[in-house]
Scaffold this motif. Structure first.
Motif: not given
Length: 179
Positions: A22-35
């Protein structure tokens, strides 16, 4: 798992494991990068990739790799990369997130990254994400949760299944054995 973590051994419970994802998911979200798609490495990255695929509602690809076969799975040997990727929708293209549970030496991540970029020219961008980044790694993940500078052996909660065999399940389930 009730064992205390040390510089040599890092113990992770199911609750801790899920919190890391869940923390990794949040880190990805906060990065702003969309995949557009996720490729996870089997076996360690499958659970991580599955949860991220559900949270982000993007197709999940699975690529089987194997290198930890030596010394009962505790020493890295020759890397094998499967010929094909199984993906839930479409083909492997666009912006791709490569996911695993950890980057240890970095050999697997580096080789798989090169493999994907050479075999799938429609990938326009490839970034990497892991739960754990070990200090001795030659690869630097784009996203990670914990950096482990002492390079401990990570005891993940699903490792209990590595030592149980089908004929032992009845007694194991009856006792309610959990690490």
């Amino acid at each position: 798992m009730t064992n205390p973590s040390t510089d040599r051994d890092h113990w992770v419970s199911w609750d801790q494991y899920h919190a890391l994802i869940e923390r990794l998911a949040l880190t990805l979200h906060e990065s702003g990068w969309h995949f557009d798609k996720i490729v996870c490495l089997a076996r360690g990255g499958v659970r991580v990739g599955d949860v991220l695929s559900r949270i982000y509602d993007v197709p999940l690809g699975i690529l089987a790799t194997s290198s930890y076969r030596e010394a009962a799975g505790t020493e890295q040997g020759q890397l094998d990369i499967a010929q094909f990727i199984t993906i839930t929708r479409g083909t492997l293209d666009g912006r791709v997130l490569l996911v695993d549970d950890m980057v240890d030496t970095g050999m697997t991540f580096g080789r798989v990254r090169d493999h994907l970029l050479s075999q799938f020219p429609a990938i326009t961008e490839l970034k990497t994400a892991v739960l754990w980044w070990k200090g001795h790694s030659q690869s630097i993940p784009d996203y990670f949760v914990d950096k482990l500078p002492t390079n401990p052996w990570i005891h993940q909660p699903f490792e209990d299944y590595d030592s149980i065999r089908p004929h032992q399940l009845e007694a194991w389930v009856r006792k309610g054995v959990r690490g």
